[in-house]
Write a protein that holds these residues in place. Structure first.
Motif, PDB file in Angstrom:
ATOM      1  N   UNK A  30       0.805  -1.229   0.000  1.00  0.00           N
ATOM      2  CA  UNK A  30       0.000   0.000   0.000  1.00  0.00           C
ATOM      3  C   UNK A  30       0.837   1.278   0.000  1.00  0.00           C
ATOM      4  N   UNK A  31       2.163   1.131   0.076  1.00  0.00           N
ATOM      5  CA  UNK A  31       3.030   2.302   0.011  1.00  0.00           C
ATOM      6  C   UNK A  31       3.501   2.856   1.334  1.00  0.00           C
ATOM      7  N   UNK A  32       3.305   2.107   2.412  1.00  0.00           N
ATOM      8  CA  UNK A  32       3.781   2.549   3.730  1.00  0.00           C
ATOM      9  C   UNK A  32       5.259   2.201   3.894  1.00  0.00           C
ATOM     10  N   UNK A  33       6.057   3.195   4.214  1.00  0.00           N
ATOM     11  CA  UNK A  33       7.480   2.980   4.452  1.00  0.00           C
ATOM     12  C   UNK A  33       7.751   2.935   5.949  1.00  0.00           C
ATOM     13  N   UNK A  34       8.668   2.075   6.392  1.00  0.00           N
ATOM     14  CA  UNK A  34       9.046   2.113   7.807  1.00  0.00           C
ATOM     15  C   UNK A  34       9.968   3.289   8.127  1.00  0.00           C
ATOM     16  N   UNK A  35      10.711   3.753   7.110  1.00  0.00           N
ATOM     17  CA  UNK A  35      11.644   4.869   7.279  1.00  0.00           C
ATOM     18  C   UNK A  35      11.467   5.847   6.123  1.00  0.00           C
ATOM     19  N   UNK A  36      11.630   7.139   6.441  1.00  0.00           N
ATOM     20  CA  UNK A  36      11.470   8.185   5.429  1.00  0.00           C
ATOM     21  C   UNK A  36      12.742   9.013   5.349  1.00  0.00           C
ATOM     22  N   UNK A  37      13.124   9.340   4.114  1.00  0.00           N
ATOM     23  CA  UNK A  37      14.385  10.058   3.903  1.00  0.00           C
ATOM     24  C   UNK A  37      14.429  11.366   4.683  1.00  0.00           C
ATOM     25  N   UNK A  38      13.302  12.097   4.712  1.00  0.00           N
ATOM     26  CA  UNK A  38      13.282  13.410   5.359  1.00  0.00           C
ATOM     27  C   UNK A  38      13.506  13.326   6.867  1.00  0.00           C
ATOM     28  N   UNK A  39      13.323  12.133   7.437  1.00  0.00           N
ATOM     29  CA  UNK A  39      13.477  11.964   8.879  1.00  0.00           C
ATOM     30  C   UNK A  39      14.749  11.189   9.257  1.00  0.00           C
ATOM     31  N   UNK A  40      15.500  10.727   8.274  1.00  0.00           N
ATOM     32  CA  UNK A  40      16.557   9.752   8.542  1.00  0.00           C
ATOM     33  C   UNK A  40      17.939  10.320   8.276  1.00  0.00           C
ATOM     34  N   UNK A  41      18.825  10.216   9.253  1.00  0.00           N
ATOM     35  CA  UNK A  41      20.219  10.641   9.094  1.00  0.00           C
ATOM     36  C   UNK A  41      21.020   9.590   8.334  1.00  0.00           C
ATOM     37  N   UNK A  42      20.954   8.337   8.773  1.00  0.00           N
ATOM     38  CA  UNK A  42      21.708   7.258   8.142  1.00  0.00           C
ATOM     39  C   UNK A  42      20.815   6.551   7.115  1.00  0.00           C
ATOM     40  N   UNK A  43      20.606   7.222   5.988  1.00  0.00           N
ATOM     41  CA  UNK A  43      19.706   6.674   4.965  1.00  0.00           C
ATOM     42  C   UNK A  43      20.266   5.398   4.346  1.00  0.00           C
ATOM     43  N   UNK A  44      21.579   5.288   4.248  1.00  0.00           N
ATOM     44  CA  UNK A  44      22.188   4.070   3.710  1.00  0.00           C
ATOM     45  C   UNK A  44      21.782   2.848   4.538  1.00  0.00           C
ATOM     46  N   UNK A  45      21.848   2.951   5.853  1.00  0.00           N
ATOM     47  CA  UNK A  45      21.477   1.821   6.708  1.00  0.00           C
ATOM     48  C   UNK A  45      19.972   1.561   6.631  1.00  0.00           C
ATOM     49  N   UNK A  46      19.171   2.618   6.563  1.00  0.00           N
ATOM     50  CA  UNK A  46      17.719   2.447   6.420  1.00  0.00           C
ATOM     51  C   UNK A  46      17.411   1.688   5.128  1.00  0.00           C
ATOM     52  N   UNK A  47      18.098   2.008   4.048  1.00  0.00           N
ATOM     53  CA  UNK A  47      17.891   1.300   2.781  1.00  0.00           C
ATOM     54  C   UNK A  47      18.283  -0.166   2.901  1.00  0.00           C
ATOM     55  N   UNK A  48      19.368  -0.447   3.590  1.00  0.00           N
ATOM     56  CA  UNK A  48      19.782  -1.838   3.780  1.00  0.00           C
ATOM     57  C   UNK A  48      18.711  -2.627   4.519  1.00  0.00           C
ATOM     58  N   UNK A  49      18.092  -2.005   5.502  1.00  0.00           N
ATOM     59  CA  UNK A  49      17.035  -2.687   6.243  1.00  0.00           C
ATOM     60  C   UNK A  49      15.813  -2.931   5.355  1.00  0.00           C
ATOM     61  N   UNK A  50      15.417  -1.926   4.590  1.00  0.00           N
ATOM     62  CA  UNK A  50      14.230  -2.082   3.749  1.00  0.00           C
ATOM     63  C   UNK A  50      14.471  -3.076   2.619  1.00  0.00           C
ATOM     64  N   UNK A  51      15.700  -3.220   2.169  1.00  0.00           N
ATOM     65  CA  UNK A  51      16.017  -4.160   1.099  1.00  0.00           C
ATOM     66  C   UNK A  51      15.849  -5.621   1.526  1.00  0.00           C
ATOM     67  N   UNK A  52      15.734  -5.865   2.825  1.00  0.00           N
ATOM     68  CA  UNK A  52      15.520  -7.227   3.309  1.00  0.00           C
ATOM     69  C   UNK A  52      14.133  -7.749   2.950  1.00  0.00           C
ATOM     70  N   UNK A  53      13.196  -6.861   2.678  1.00  0.00           N
ATOM     71  CA  UNK A  53      11.825  -7.261   2.377  1.00  0.00           C
ATOM     72  C   UNK A  53      11.497  -6.949   0.923  1.00  0.00           C
ATOM     73  N   UNK A  54      10.978  -7.948   0.213  1.00  0.00           N
ATOM     74  CA  UNK A  54      10.576  -7.728  -1.171  1.00  0.00           C
ATOM     75  C   UNK A  54       9.469  -6.684  -1.259  1.00  0.00           C
ATOM     76  N   UNK A  55       8.713  -6.522  -0.186  1.00  0.00           N
ATOM     77  CA  UNK A  55       7.609  -5.566  -0.180  1.00  0.00           C
ATOM     78  C   UNK A  55       8.078  -4.132   0.080  1.00  0.00           C
ATOM     79  N   UNK A  56       9.280  -3.965   0.625  1.00  0.00           N
ATOM     80  CA  UNK A  56       9.786  -2.624   0.951  1.00  0.00           C
ATOM     81  C   UNK A  56      10.989  -2.220   0.115  1.00  0.00           C
ATOM     82  N   UNK A  57      11.457  -3.134  -0.705  1.00  0.00           N
ATOM     83  CA  UNK A  57      12.685  -2.891  -1.469  1.00  0.00           C
ATOM     84  C   UNK A  57      12.580  -1.654  -2.353  1.00  0.00           C
ATOM     85  N   UNK A  58      11.396  -1.389  -2.874  1.00  0.00           N
ATOM     86  CA  UNK A  58      11.235  -0.250  -3.790  1.00  0.00           C
ATOM     87  C   UNK A  58      11.407   1.097  -3.105  1.00  0.00           C
TER      88      UNK A  58
END
Length: 233
Positions: free
Chosen positions: A197-225
């Motif tokens: 549905x487009x819900x993100x656990x982390x948002x770029x505007x709120x995140x300092x370590x965006x690289x690590x946030x991306x690594x976490x989201x890449x673990x899920x096929x539903x959040x990879x995008x």
């Protein structure tokens, strides 16, 4: 070990009513995070939510630690409230235990506290869906949207963030296998359906370590995008 990009950073919520300073734990530097948290109890935003307890939840993979440095802090564990003080030292909350923490409400005008200050930390875990500063940074920012901006709470958004932070909303204890069901629903609704549905656990505007946030989201096929490292906002 890589330098923690959050070390020394102060995360502010509720228009300054709550501040969280990222530190190295003075006794246990191996913990995955350590914060010195300050509640300004007479701040208007803190007063406004003082009667509303945060949601009961649990963490399957991590033991969490609390140590009050100044004032008092209420810790509810499996329905039993305990008011922590500096003389109590460090208190551990075991994995899978339903709990929440909040400022205790006092009806004694002569005993009005100005400040509660405490250490909050957690053990390390190889799980990337865990309590860490990426989670807390986004969770505080989302709470600001509710408390300061007046937005309505979106349960799927909460479950998405909690799941990515290794946290799950508690069900009543009388429900058989309540923790297993709660965790499964947190994954299915928060991670899978939320991702669709487009819900993100982390948002770029709120995140300092965006690289690590991306690594976490890449673990899920539903959040990879959502793991777009080129994002600036």
């Amino acid at each position: 070990m890589a330098q923690d990009p959050y070390l020394g950073r102060v995360i502010t919520a509720f228009e300054g009513g709550i501040t969280t300073r990222v530190i190295t734990h003075p006794s246990h530097p191996d913990r995955v995070f350590a914060y010195e948290v300050t509640f300004l109890l007479q701040h208007p935003r803190v007063i406004a939510v003082a009667s509303q307890k945060p949601p009961l939840h649990f963490h399957p993979h991590q033991e969490e630690y609390l140590q009050v440095l100044e004032g008092r802090l209420a810790l509810e564990v499996e329905g039993e409230e305990r008011v922590l003080k500096p003389e109590d030292g460090e208190v551990a909350v075991r994995p899978w235990v339903n709990h929440r923490l909040y400022s205790p409400v006092s009806n004694d005008d002569e005993d009005e506290l100005e400040v509660t200050r405490f250490l909050l930390s957690a053990e390390s875990t190889p799980e990337l869906f865990r309590l860490d500063t990426v989670f807390f940074e986004n969770w505080y920012a989302y709470q600001d949207q509710i408390v300061v901006e007046g937005e309505k709470i979106d349960l799927i958004q909460v479950m998405s963030m909690f799941d990515a932070g290794g946290s799950y909303l508690s069900f009543p204890r009388w429900i058989p296998f309540s923790r297993t069901i709660a965790r499964a629903l947190g994954i299915v609704l928060g991670r899978w359906l939320g991702g669709i549905l487009g819900y993100q656990p982390f948002y770029r505007k709120w995140t300092t370590d965006w690289e690590f946030a991306c690594r976490k989201m890449e673990l899920s096929v539903f959040q990879r995008r959502f793991a777009d490292r080129s994002k600036t906002e």
